[in-house]
Design an enzyme around this catalytic site. Structure first.
Site, PDB file in Angstrom:
ATOM      1  N   LYS A  82       0.779  -1.377   0.067  1.00 15.58           N
ATOM      2  CA  LYS A  82      -0.027  -0.087  -0.022  1.00 15.58           C
ATOM      3  C   LYS A  82       1.003   1.323   0.028  1.00 15.58           C
ATOM      4  CE  LYS A  82      -4.037   1.697   2.543  1.00 15.58           C
ATOM      5  NZ  LYS A  82      -4.803   1.770   3.770  1.00 15.58           N
ATOM      6  N   SER A 160      -9.721   2.043   2.503  1.00 16.59           N
ATOM      7  CA  SER A 160      -8.422   2.807   1.956  1.00 16.59           C
ATOM      8  C   SER A 160      -7.470   1.949   1.309  1.00 16.59           C
ATOM      9  CB  SER A 160      -7.791   3.663   3.017  1.00 16.59           C
ATOM     10  OG  SER A 160      -7.228   2.905   4.080  1.00 16.59           O
ATOM     11  N   SER A 184     -10.133  -0.694   6.958  1.00 14.71           N
ATOM     12  CA  SER A 184      -9.594  -0.666   5.457  1.00 14.71           C
ATOM     13  C   SER A 184      -8.992  -1.949   5.008  1.00 14.71           C
ATOM     14  CB  SER A 184      -8.747   0.561   5.373  1.00 14.71           C
ATOM     15  OG  SER A 184      -9.606   1.631   5.442  1.00 14.71           O
TER      16      SER A 184
END
Length: 359
Positions: A82, A160, A184
């Protein structure tokens, strides 16, 4: 060229093939890169690919394995991180325009741990701006635009860690690393039909990760099986002197082997009966079917209840206060004004409505 069936194999199976030299990390990495370059942009899955680094790490893995130095189940396995995890010399944008050129001169501890395990970094996964901080919680609130769900591109991937979910579900990498403050990891995992693990707070170091809410942020794996998540968690979990919030050595570390399951005690299953006051009509039947299946497989399943409390209100307050502290400089810069937030929210609702996906 490897076929898609191979690219969808779980990490545990890919690891067996790499260890036995039936499959090279270089070939696997090249195949994932080509698939990511072809499919990734249509899904808004990646913030950026790192092909040179990936092929360099894959080549190193192949040479080590050829010499008999096999590091474990993640050795030679390509993954995505990420884009709020620092990777030395590579832009880490936090999914937000003000940080699109941000570069760190060090690696996040999670990245270091994965490198030591021999994993291969394919690229940075797209994400929602500031992981949902500053109220940027909408599908289109990302430098790459709304992440598309590979199973239905009219829908969002949620959370997210939106790009991480799309990458795993579309077979663009062996696994991905996501983060969670409030849903998330579990949300995109559920939306995309993959396995995700939200670790207990303090099990995984957050050094080198963007902070949203210091007392709630967590880092965890997203993969194609629960076993894969266990293997990945065993690598990234542990005490870190650079992160004082990590648990003590004897409580943070995690070990896993398939044989351990054979000697494990009976599984205890609890079915939450007060998690929702009322289910939406379209969700009620699938949830009831899931409950029947669970109780059939595990007859000893017991009803369980969450303690009463204004948890959403408390969580909102914590995120608001800690997020304001985390993004103090951004707020003071004037780049996160209320007019921009409102425009972003209105735009995201329009995009979601046009695409038939959730807001």
């Amino acid at each position: 060229m490897l076929n898609a069936e191979t690219l969808y194999l779980p990490v545990s199976e890919l690891a067996k093939r790499i260890q036995s030299k039936a499959l090279s990390s270089t070939d696997l990495t090249q195949a994932y890169l080509e698939r990511s370059q072809k499919i990734g942009p249509a899904l808004n899955a990646y913030a950026r690919l790192t092909p040179e680094l990936a092929l360099e790490q894959a080549d190193a893995a192949d040479k080590e394995i050829k010499r008999g130095h096999y590091r474990g189940p993640l050795h030679g396995i390509p993954y995505a991180a990420k884009d709020l995890l620092a990777v030395k010399g590579i832009p880490t944008t936090w999914g937000a325009k003000p940080f699109e050129n941000q570069v760190f001169d060090y690696d996040a501890t999670v990245i270091e741990n994965l490198r030591r395990a021999g994993a291969v970094l394919l690229g940075k996964a797209a994400m929602i701006e500031l992981a949902g901080g500053m109220n940027y919680r909408f599908a289109s609130a990302s430098l790459q635009g709304a992440a598309k769900n590979p199973w239905n591109t009219k829908c969002w991937t949620c959370g997210s860690s939106s790009g991480s979910g799309a990458i795993v579900a579309a077979g663009l990498a062996g696994f991905a690393i996501g983060t969670e403050t409030w849903g998330s990891i579990i949300c995109p995992s559920a939306y995309c039909g993959v396995s995700g693990l939200r670790p207990t707070f303090g099990r995984v170091s957050r050094y080198g990760a963007m902070a949203l809410a210091y007392s709630m942020d967590k880092i965890g794996p997203m993969a194609r099986s629960v076993e894969d998540c266990a293997h990945i968690f065993a690598v990234i979990a542990g005490h870190d002197i650079k992160d004082q919030s990590t648990l003590a050595l004897d409580k943070a570390a995690f070990t896993y082997s398939p044989s351990a399951e054979l000697s494990a005690g009976a599984l205890r299953v609890g079915w939450l009966v007060n998690a929702w006051k009322k289910l939406d009509a379209h969700a009620e039947n699938p949830v009831q079917a899931a409950e029947r299946a669970v109780r059939k497989i595990f007859p000893g399943t017991h009803n369980a209840t969450l303690p009463e409390g204004p948890f959403e209100d408390a969580g909102t307050i914590i995120m608001g206060i800690e997020g304001a502290a985390a993004f103090r400089d951004l707020i003071r810069s004037g780049k996160a004004g209320r007019r921009r937030l409102c425009a972003r929210a209105a735009d995201s609702r329009r995009v979601a409505a046009e695409n038939g996906g959730p807001v």
